[in-house]
Design a protein around this motif. Sequence first.
Motif, short mmCIF file in Angstrom:
data_model
loop_
_atom_site.label_atom_id
_atom_site.label_comp_id
_atom_site.label_asym_id
_atom_site.label_seq_id
_atom_site.Cartn_x
_atom_site.Cartn_y
_atom_site.Cartn_z
N VAL A 62 0.82 -1.21 0.00
CA VAL A 62 0.00 0.00 0.00
C VAL A 62 0.86 1.27 0.00
O VAL A 62 0.33 2.37 -0.18
N LEU A 63 2.17 1.13 0.19
CA LEU A 63 3.04 2.30 0.20
C LEU A 63 3.93 2.37 -1.04
O LEU A 63 4.90 3.14 -1.07
N ALA A 64 3.61 1.59 -2.05
CA ALA A 64 4.38 1.63 -3.29
C ALA A 64 3.81 2.69 -4.23
O ALA A 64 2.61 2.70 -4.50
N PRO A 65 4.64 3.62 -4.72
CA PRO A 65 4.15 4.63 -5.67
C PRO A 65 3.78 4.00 -7.02
O PRO A 65 4.31 2.94 -7.38
N ASP A 66 2.89 4.64 -7.75
CA ASP A 66 2.54 4.17 -9.09
C ASP A 66 3.76 4.32 -10.01
O ASP A 66 4.66 5.13 -9.75
N ARG A 67 3.79 3.55 -11.09
CA ARG A 67 4.98 3.49 -11.94
C ARG A 67 5.45 4.84 -12.49
O ARG A 67 6.66 5.08 -12.57
N PRO A 68 4.54 5.76 -12.89
CA PRO A 68 5.04 7.05 -13.40
C PRO A 68 5.90 7.82 -12.40
O PRO A 68 6.70 8.67 -12.81
N ALA A 69 5.76 7.53 -11.11
CA ALA A 69 6.56 8.24 -10.10
C ALA A 69 8.05 8.06 -10.33
O ALA A 69 8.86 8.96 -10.05
N PHE A 70 8.42 6.90 -10.86
CA PHE A 70 9.83 6.59 -11.00
C PHE A 70 10.48 7.36 -12.14
O PHE A 70 11.70 7.28 -12.35
N GLY A 71 9.68 8.13 -12.88
CA GLY A 71 10.24 9.02 -13.88
C GLY A 71 11.14 10.08 -13.29
O GLY A 71 11.94 10.70 -14.00
N ILE A 72 11.04 10.29 -11.98
CA ILE A 72 11.92 11.27 -11.33
C ILE A 72 13.38 10.86 -11.43
O ILE A 72 14.27 11.72 -11.40
N TRP A 73 13.63 9.56 -11.60
CA TRP A 73 15.02 9.12 -11.75
C TRP A 73 15.65 9.72 -13.01
O TRP A 73 16.85 10.01 -13.03
N THR A 74 14.86 9.90 -14.06
CA THR A 74 15.39 10.52 -15.28
C THR A 74 15.89 11.92 -14.98
O THR A 74 16.98 12.32 -15.43
N VAL A 91 -2.27 8.17 -5.90
CA VAL A 91 -2.88 7.75 -7.17
C VAL A 91 -2.97 6.23 -7.24
O VAL A 91 -4.00 5.67 -7.64
N ALA A 92 -1.89 5.56 -6.86
CA ALA A 92 -1.86 4.09 -6.93
C ALA A 92 -2.92 3.47 -6.04
O ALA A 92 -3.57 2.49 -6.41
N ARG A 93 -3.13 4.02 -4.86
CA ARG A 93 -4.08 3.42 -3.91
C ARG A 93 -5.54 3.75 -4.25
O ARG A 93 -6.43 3.03 -3.84
N THR A 94 -5.76 4.83 -4.96
CA THR A 94 -7.14 5.21 -5.29
C THR A 94 -7.57 4.76 -6.67
O THR A 94 -8.76 4.80 -6.99
N THR A 95 -6.62 4.33 -7.50
CA THR A 95 -6.98 3.90 -8.86
C THR A 95 -6.49 2.51 -9.21
O THR A 95 -6.86 1.96 -10.24
N GLY A 96 -5.61 1.93 -8.37
CA GLY A 96 -5.04 0.63 -8.71
C GLY A 96 -5.10 -0.33 -7.54
O GLY A 96 -5.86 -0.13 -6.59
N GLU A 97 -4.29 -1.37 -7.61
CA GLU A 97 -4.23 -2.40 -6.57
C GLU A 97 -2.87 -2.38 -5.90
O GLU A 97 -1.85 -2.11 -6.55
#
Length: 278
Positions: free
Chosen positions: A62-74, A236-242
């Motif tokens: 439940v504390l994992a960010p949605d995948r687009p969050a990792f774009g910050i690494w770029t 976003v991940a918790r309100t729209t995904g699993e």
Amino acid sequence: MAASPDTASRARTGFRSDLVRQIGVISATCFMLAAAMVGTGLFGGTNVRDLQGGALDSDATVLAPDRPAFGIWTVIYLLMIAYTVWQALPGQRTRERQRAAGGWIAATAVLNGGWLLASQFLNLVATVVAIIVLLVALGATLRVLSRHRADSAVDVVLLDGTVGLHLGWVSLATVANITAWLTAEVAPASWEAYQDVAGIAVLVVVALVGVALAWRTGGRIAPALAMAWGLVWIGVARTTGEPASAPVGITAFVVAAVVLIAAVAVRVSPRGRSVLPR
């Protein structure tokens, strides 16, 4: 008048030391980028989100960010590349701020790459250890920068901005990483029944960490932006995904706002005016 032998010797020693530092930063950044290529699967490795049985993916806890969050690494990697080129210029070689922070930044680049390799070839415990050490090193780096004021906008962006974004994101990533390890290998099966309560409790701690970080750094915006970015994507991940969790999602949005407001409030306060680089 010719320089004394001692003065000339110190100059040569200083030149060699500065050159070693510059080359060390270049080497560390290259290592980090190579590790990142392995971590994304471009060099034959497995993408991080598919490693460790998917424990590090956006739907693992439940504390994992949605995948687009990792774009910050770029953004962080591009800033690191820009910093690496800039610090290698002859005009930067003898600057005290570069001398003070260069070795620390090189260490954080190596530790960043080390986390990626730990996730690729070792286990979740190793990733937890690696990211905690990285977090400590980033905190120490920002502390060093705070003791040596910036003297240009480029300084602020490429030193304070790069380290600040890196620190803010890793602060949140550490929480997500530890949660992934606990969920996958430590917590009993009944853990799922309490994941909302646990998630909210951890986010409250994150809020306290964000406020403390804002206070300690004089309201630096870069760490707060990175933390808030990740928190929003947790929401976003918790309100729209699993796994779905409206309570955790809403709390994540609130904490993101708290972190940003705290940074702005401290920045405009007397403490911010006295601590922040100019």
